[in-house]
Motif scaffolding. Structure first.
Motif, PDB file in Angstrom:
ATOM      1  N   ILE A  91       0.836  -1.205   0.000  1.00 44.87           N
ATOM      2  CA  ILE A  91       0.000   0.000   0.000  1.00 44.87           C
ATOM      3  C   ILE A  91       0.869   1.253   0.000  1.00 44.87           C
ATOM      4  N   VAL A  92       1.929   1.242   0.828  1.00 50.63           N
ATOM      5  CA  VAL A  92       2.834   2.393   0.894  1.00 50.63           C
ATOM      6  C   VAL A  92       3.516   2.621  -0.454  1.00 50.63           C
TER       7      VAL A  92
ATOM      8  N   SER B  80       4.050   5.610  -5.468  1.00 52.37           N
ATOM      9  CA  SER B  80       4.077   5.582  -6.932  1.00 52.37           C
ATOM     10  C   SER B  80       3.056   6.541  -7.512  1.00 52.37           C
ATOM     11  N   ILE B  81       1.858   6.548  -6.936  1.00 52.50           N
ATOM     12  CA  ILE B  81       0.826   7.477  -7.401  1.00 52.50           C
ATOM     13  C   ILE B  81       1.266   8.917  -7.211  1.00 52.50           C
ATOM     14  N   LEU B  82       1.887   9.219  -6.067  1.00 47.98           N
ATOM     15  CA  LEU B  82       2.360  10.580  -5.821  1.00 47.98           C
ATOM     16  C   LEU B  82       3.436  10.982  -6.815  1.00 47.98           C
ATOM     17  N   ILE B  83       4.347  10.037  -7.137  1.00 47.97           N
ATOM     18  CA  ILE B  83       5.405  10.332  -8.107  1.00 47.97           C
ATOM     19  C   ILE B  83       4.813  10.598  -9.490  1.00 47.97           C
ATOM     20  N   VAL B  84       3.833   9.770  -9.892  1.00 45.65           N
ATOM     21  CA  VAL B  84       3.186   9.965 -11.188  1.00 45.65           C
ATOM     22  C   VAL B  84       2.463  11.307 -11.237  1.00 45.65           C
ATOM     23  N   LEU B  85       1.742  11.624 -10.175  1.00 48.61           N
ATOM     24  CA  LEU B  85       1.031  12.899 -10.126  1.00 48.61           C
ATOM     25  C   LEU B  85       1.993  14.079 -10.191  1.00 48.61           C
ATOM     26  N   GLN B  86       3.140  13.957  -9.505  1.00 51.45           N
ATOM     27  CA  GLN B  86       4.133  15.018  -9.545  1.00 51.45           C
ATOM     28  C   GLN B  86       4.708  15.171 -10.956  1.00 51.45           C
TER      29      GLN B  86
END
Length: 284
Positions: free
Chosen positions: A44-45, A50-56
């Motif tokens: 989950i972490v 990964s989602i945060l990196i993609v969004l950034q």
């Protein structure tokens, strides 16, 4: 089915004990459950990171460039300054790539008289490529702009335009006088009867011989019933040459030969008439 151990007490009573193997099995299952739980937490972490990196990445490489000032690239410019076109684009409301309106840009740039056509291509996320086709001058004339006499160019289709680059020293672009044009507006064209003359001049300019280098001016003489004739003024002679409305290579060759003869024998000729398929001249 589980096995049980029967134990005798000192007072004669008995009780059952679960074997030690079952207890160990239960402890192993608890440890396995803890490991699975930790793995799920780690997954989950990792997923959240990964989602945060993609969004950034999307924010940095896509969204922010779209909201930044648009980067404009021009191609096809020869005589028109790119700064003039950028000034036209800055008058539009859209300054970012998302706000940039291609149709409005085409309309704004088409208002420049020296531009024949414009194509705008938006390249995601922040670039705009503008391809410009300039009008090519085949002749020039003098008109009044803001109460001042200005030299403007004429293209093959008879459209009047003005470029920032001067064509005054271009010997292949003759000066045309006597045209019924007093002032100029964007996109203005010569009357239809004068457009064939522009096409004839363009054809002569494509020849290897530079005939117009020997002509300082071509004057249009308006005649009755909508017709016109031409007067050619050679550069190295005081003789003017009358010609009909058809300007072609044969007429210019005859003019060159006759001028060479006249200049050599010094007859005091002031005018040569090449009209109606014959040759005549006037003297002082």
């Amino acid at each position: 089915m589980s096995d049980f151990v029967l134990t005798k007490m000192t007072d004669g009573d008995f009780f059952f004990n679960e074997p030690f193997s079952d207890a160990n099995t239960s402890s192993g299952e608890d440890n396995s459950a803890d490991v699975d739980k930790r793995l799920r937490i780690v997954k989950i972490v990792v997923l959240v990171l990964s989602i945060l990196i993609v969004l950034q990445g999307i924010l940095h490489f896509l969204i922010i460039p779209c909201l930044a000032p648009v980067k404009v690239q021009f191609s096809g410019l020869k005589n028109i300054e790119s700064s003039l076109l950028m000034q036209k684009l800055q008058e539009l409301k859209g300054v970012t790539w998302i706000q940039f309106d291609s149709s409005m840009a085409v309309d704004a740039l088409s208002s420049v008289s020296g531009i024949e056509s414009v194509a705008v291509d938006k390249n995601f996320p922040d670039k705009v490529h503008i391809s410009v086709k300039e009008r090519l001058p085949v002749a020039k004339t003098i008109v009044m702009i803001n109460n001042r006499a200005r030299t403007v160019q004429i293209d093959e289709n008879g459209v009047l335009f003005s470029n920032t680059a001067s064509v005054a020293d271009n010997s292949r672009v003759p000066l045309i006088s006597g045209l019924p044009v007093e002032s100029m507006q964007v996109g203005m064209r010569l009357p239809a009867k004068f457009r064939p003359l522009m096409a004839q001049i363009a054809s002569l300019q494509n020849l290897p011989q530079d005939y117009f280098a020997a002509i300082s001016e071509i004057q249009v003489l308006q005649k009755e019933y909508g017709n016109y004739e031409l007067v050619l003024y050679p550069i190295h002679s005081h003789v003017r040459v009358l010609a009909d409305r058809t300007l072609n290579e044969d007429a210019l060759k005859r003019m060159m030969v006759i001028l060479d003869v006249v200049n050599n024998i010094e007859l005091g000729v002031t005018e040569i008439d090449l009209r109606y398929g014959s040759i005549s001249y006037k003297t002082r």
